[in-house]
Write a protein that holds these residues in place. Structure first.
Motif, PDB file in Angstrom:
ATOM      1  N   ALA A  32       0.857  -1.175   0.000  1.00 54.01           N
ATOM      2  CA  ALA A  32       0.000   0.000   0.000  1.00 54.01           C
ATOM      3  C   ALA A  32       0.899   1.232   0.000  1.00 54.01           C
ATOM      4  O   ALA A  32       2.018   1.186   0.533  1.00 54.01           O
ATOM      5  N   MET A  33       0.413   2.295  -0.582  1.00 53.49           N
ATOM      6  CA  MET A  33       1.209   3.516  -0.680  1.00 53.49           C
ATOM      7  C   MET A  33       0.459   4.679  -0.053  1.00 53.49           C
ATOM      8  O   MET A  33      -0.770   4.781  -0.155  1.00 53.49           O
ATOM      9  N   GLY A  34       1.217   5.557   0.568  1.00 51.56           N
ATOM     10  CA  GLY A  34       0.614   6.723   1.178  1.00 51.56           C
ATOM     11  C   GLY A  34       1.379   7.990   0.854  1.00 51.56           C
ATOM     12  O   GLY A  34       2.566   7.955   0.553  1.00 51.56           O
ATOM     13  N   TRP A  35       0.643   9.088   0.886  1.00 51.96           N
ATOM     14  CA  TRP A  35       1.252  10.418   0.815  1.00 51.96           C
ATOM     15  C   TRP A  35       1.010  11.107   2.160  1.00 51.96           C
ATOM     16  O   TRP A  35      -0.136  11.164   2.638  1.00 51.96           O
ATOM     17  N   PHE A  36       2.067  11.618   2.721  1.00 55.46           N
ATOM     18  CA  PHE A  36       2.008  12.374   3.965  1.00 55.46           C
ATOM     19  C   PHE A  36       2.559  13.763   3.681  1.00 55.46           C
ATOM     20  O   PHE A  36       3.279  13.976   2.707  1.00 55.46           O
ATOM     21  N   ARG A  37       2.252  14.698   4.555  1.00 52.13           N
ATOM     22  CA  ARG A  37       2.796  16.042   4.385  1.00 52.13           C
ATOM     23  C   ARG A  37       3.147  16.637   5.737  1.00 52.13           C
ATOM     24  O   ARG A  37       2.583  16.265   6.760  1.00 52.13           O
ATOM     25  N   VAL A  92       6.229  19.911   2.977  1.00 50.85           N
ATOM     26  CA  VAL A  92       6.982  18.867   2.300  1.00 50.85           C
ATOM     27  C   VAL A  92       6.100  17.623   2.219  1.00 50.85           C
ATOM     28  O   VAL A  92       5.529  17.193   3.228  1.00 50.85           O
ATOM     29  N   TYR A  93       5.990  17.077   1.023  1.00 46.50           N
ATOM     30  CA  TYR A  93       5.163  15.904   0.786  1.00 46.50           C
ATOM     31  C   TYR A  93       6.052  14.673   0.644  1.00 46.50           C
ATOM     32  O   TYR A  93       7.007  14.668  -0.145  1.00 46.50           O
ATOM     33  N   TYR A  94       5.704  13.650   1.419  1.00 48.20           N
ATOM     34  CA  TYR A  94       6.463  12.412   1.438  1.00 48.20           C
ATOM     35  C   TYR A  94       5.603  11.245   0.957  1.00 48.20           C
ATOM     36  O   TYR A  94       4.428  11.151   1.334  1.00 48.20           O
ATOM     37  N   CYS A  95       6.192  10.372   0.165  1.00 45.79           N
ATOM     38  CA  CYS A  95       5.505   9.126  -0.146  1.00 45.79           C
ATOM     39  C   CYS A  95       6.080   8.026   0.747  1.00 45.79           C
ATOM     40  O   CYS A  95       7.226   8.107   1.200  1.00 45.79           O
ATOM     41  N   ALA A  96       5.255   7.028   1.003  1.00 44.04           N
ATOM     42  CA  ALA A  96       5.652   5.948   1.900  1.00 44.04           C
ATOM     43  C   ALA A  96       5.009   4.652   1.441  1.00 44.04           C
ATOM     44  O   ALA A  96       3.953   4.663   0.799  1.00 44.04           O
ATOM     45  N   ALA A  97       5.657   3.540   1.791  1.00 44.72           N
ATOM     46  CA  ALA A  97       5.194   2.213   1.384  1.00 44.72           C
ATOM     47  C   ALA A  97       5.020   1.319   2.608  1.00 44.72           C
ATOM     48  O   ALA A  97       5.884   1.289   3.490  1.00 44.72           O
ATOM     49  N   THR A 119       9.160  16.093  -1.277  1.00 45.82           N
ATOM     50  CA  THR A 119       9.199  17.138  -2.293  1.00 45.82           C
ATOM     51  C   THR A 119       8.401  18.322  -1.760  1.00 45.82           C
ATOM     52  O   THR A 119       7.332  18.148  -1.190  1.00 45.82           O
ATOM     53  N   LEU A 120       8.934  19.525  -1.946  1.00 45.51           N
ATOM     54  CA  LEU A 120       8.349  20.717  -1.338  1.00 45.51           C
ATOM     55  C   LEU A 120       7.256  21.301  -2.226  1.00 45.51           C
ATOM     56  O   LEU A 120       7.477  21.536  -3.422  1.00 45.51           O
ATOM     57  N   VAL A 121       6.115  21.547  -1.611  1.00 40.28           N
ATOM     58  CA  VAL A 121       5.000  22.217  -2.270  1.00 40.28           C
ATOM     59  C   VAL A 121       4.760  23.540  -1.547  1.00 40.28           C
ATOM     60  O   VAL A 121       4.566  23.561  -0.331  1.00 40.28           O
TER      61      VAL A 121
END
Length: 125
Positions: A32-37, A92-97, A119-121
């Protein structure tokens, strides 16, 4: 294992960005994959998640209806389409597994096994 996030940048409020996260060194379809910020001075928080197959997604209330998470298992990549951006989306947005082969979408950052570099938004008002 590497998770390489990209696509961040500076955008005006109301604009859109598409983030990508390319994974390597793992069997992507087993995760599963997630986006965190993480906003300046705040804790990292869950934004969106997707099950291994893409069949289930889950969003934080703050992004529901504006963000869309998707994945392309053949490309080992997960995406986050962000529309109607607000200044509060800055961070900052991070992806995670997380290794889970079910329709469950984990939301706690503590259960995720691997993290990208972020990655910075920046959303200007």
């Amino acid at each position: 294992v590497q998770l390489q996030a990209s696509g961040g940048g500076l955008v005006q409020a109301g604009g859109s960005l598409r983030l990508s996260c390319a994974a390597s060194g793992l069997t992507f379809s087993n995760y599963a994959m997630g986006w965190f910020r993480q906003a300046p001075g705040k804790e990292r928080e869950f934004a969106a998640g997707i099950s291994w197959s893409g069949g289930s997604t889950y969003y934080a209330d703050s992004v529901k209806g504006r963000f869309t998470i998707s994945r392309a298992n053949a490309k080992n990549t997960v995406y986050l389409q962000m529309n109607s951006l607000k200044a509060d989306d800055t961070g900052v947005y991070y992806c995670a597994a997380d290794r889970v082969v079910s329709d469950y979408v984990p939301v706690s950052l503590r259960v995720y096994d691997y993290w990208g570099q972020g990655t910075l938004v920046t959303v200007s008002s």
